[in-house]
Design a protein around this motif. Structure first.
Motif, PDB file in Angstrom:
ATOM      1  N   VAL A 128       0.841  -1.204   0.000  1.00  0.00           N
ATOM      2  CA  VAL A 128       0.000   0.000   0.000  1.00  0.00           C
ATOM      3  C   VAL A 128       0.871   1.248   0.000  1.00  0.00           C
ATOM      4  CG1 VAL A 128      -1.731   1.296   1.316  1.00  0.00           C
ATOM      5  CG2 VAL A 128      -1.946  -1.186   1.084  1.00  0.00           C
ATOM      6  N   TYR A 129       1.972   1.211   0.727  1.00  0.00           N
ATOM      7  CA  TYR A 129       2.898   2.347   0.751  1.00  0.00           C
ATOM      8  C   TYR A 129       3.496   2.588  -0.640  1.00  0.00           C
ATOM      9  CZ  TYR A 129       6.784   5.395   1.904  1.00  0.00           C
ATOM     10  OH  TYR A 129       7.669   6.440   1.928  1.00  0.00           O
ATOM     11  N   GLN A 130       3.901   1.511  -1.315  1.00  0.00           N
ATOM     12  CA  GLN A 130       4.464   1.646  -2.663  1.00  0.00           C
ATOM     13  C   GLN A 130       3.434   2.208  -3.638  1.00  0.00           C
ATOM     14  OE1 GLN A 130       5.900  -2.336  -3.314  1.00  0.00           O
ATOM     15  NE2 GLN A 130       7.917  -1.882  -2.456  1.00  0.00           N
ATOM     16  N   LYS A 136       1.328   9.357  -5.644  1.00  0.00           N
ATOM     17  CA  LYS A 136       1.755  10.689  -5.221  1.00  0.00           C
ATOM     18  C   LYS A 136       2.710  11.277  -6.249  1.00  0.00           C
ATOM     19  CE  LYS A 136       4.298  12.516  -1.358  1.00  0.00           C
ATOM     20  NZ  LYS A 136       4.783  12.252  -0.015  1.00  0.00           N
ATOM     21  N   ASN A 137       3.678  10.490  -6.715  1.00  0.00           N
ATOM     22  CA  ASN A 137       4.618  10.951  -7.729  1.00  0.00           C
ATOM     23  C   ASN A 137       3.930  11.231  -9.059  1.00  0.00           C
ATOM     24  OD1 ASN A 137       6.746  10.868  -5.938  1.00  0.00           O
ATOM     25  ND2 ASN A 137       7.375   8.807  -6.554  1.00  0.00           N
ATOM     26  N   LYS A 138       2.976  10.413  -9.395  1.00  0.00           N
ATOM     27  CA  LYS A 138       2.222  10.611 -10.637  1.00  0.00           C
ATOM     28  C   LYS A 138       1.448  11.923 -10.576  1.00  0.00           C
ATOM     29  CE  LYS A 138      -0.635   7.969 -13.784  1.00  0.00           C
ATOM     30  NZ  LYS A 138      -1.357   6.718 -13.984  1.00  0.00           N
ATOM     31  N   THR A 142       2.043  15.167 -13.075  1.00  0.00           N
ATOM     32  CA  THR A 142       0.992  15.661 -13.957  1.00  0.00           C
ATOM     33  C   THR A 142       0.629  17.109 -13.655  1.00  0.00           C
ATOM     34  OG1 THR A 142      -0.740  14.799 -12.493  1.00  0.00           O
ATOM     35  CG2 THR A 142      -0.016  13.397 -14.335  1.00  0.00           C
ATOM     36  N   SER A 143       1.017  17.595 -12.484  1.00  0.00           N
ATOM     37  CA  SER A 143       0.690  18.987 -12.151  1.00  0.00           C
ATOM     38  C   SER A 143       1.772  19.956 -12.577  1.00  0.00           C
ATOM     39  CB  SER A 143       0.426  19.101 -10.646  1.00  0.00           C
ATOM     40  OG  SER A 143       1.608  18.813  -9.927  1.00  0.00           O
ATOM     41  N   ILE A 144       2.855  19.455 -13.149  1.00  0.00           N
ATOM     42  CA  ILE A 144       3.968  20.326 -13.577  1.00  0.00           C
ATOM     43  C   ILE A 144       3.687  20.892 -14.946  1.00  0.00           C
ATOM     44  CG2 ILE A 144       6.425  20.373 -14.169  1.00  0.00           C
ATOM     45  CD1 ILE A 144       6.871  18.302 -12.001  1.00  0.00           C
TER      46      ILE A 144
END
Length: 144
Positions: A128-130, A136-138, A142-144
């Motif tokens: 679940v952490y992975q 979170k990284n995705k 995508t917000s950049i």
């Protein structure tokens, strides 16, 4: 508020025992959880610690007596983690609101599934952490 409120649109509960497993919170948070749960009539919760990490998830869910193993998991991080078993969709939403309203550190959350019930608790938390890290990284990319 009760997690047992029935939503007329979605009151189906899985055929798993109704239980909340809680891992990685401070002693102060555990006392707060216990007090708040008792105030709303929720008594199917279990606090877990590092000695439970080498147990199978379904064994913990089905046990009234949680045993502690001698396996050393001292290096495992105290990641706030909650596993919900036997909850309807509405109860899950009520639970998330409960966490938010009572200012608990945001946990990683999993639901008991046919797949993960045979896993060791530490493997489920890692998985679940992975997934959380990937999402979170995705979101950041995508917000950049």
């Amino acid at each position: 508020m009760s997690f047992n409120k029935i939503d007329d649109k979605n009151n189906e509960k899985p055929n798993n025992p109704h239980k909340i497993l809680i891992f990685g919170y401070s002693n102060q948070d555990m006392i707060k959880f216990e007090s708040l749960f008792k105030n709303i009539g929720e008594n199917n919760f279990v606090f877990l610690n590092k000695s439970n990490l080498s147990q199978k998830v379904y064994d913990i869910i089905n046990s009234n007596n949680i045993t502690e193993s001698n396996t050393s998991n001292e290096d495992f991080p105290n990641i706030p983690f909650i596993l919900l078993s036997g909850f309807s969709h509405k109860e899950i939403m009520n639970f998330f609101n409960f966490i938010k309203e009572n200012n608990f550190p945001k946990p990683l959350v999993a639901l008991l599934t046919k797949t993960n019930k045979s896993w060791f608790l530490k493997d489920l938390i890692k998985d679940v952490y992975q997934e959380h890290t990937i999402m979170k990284n995705k979101k950041i990319n995508t917000s950049i």
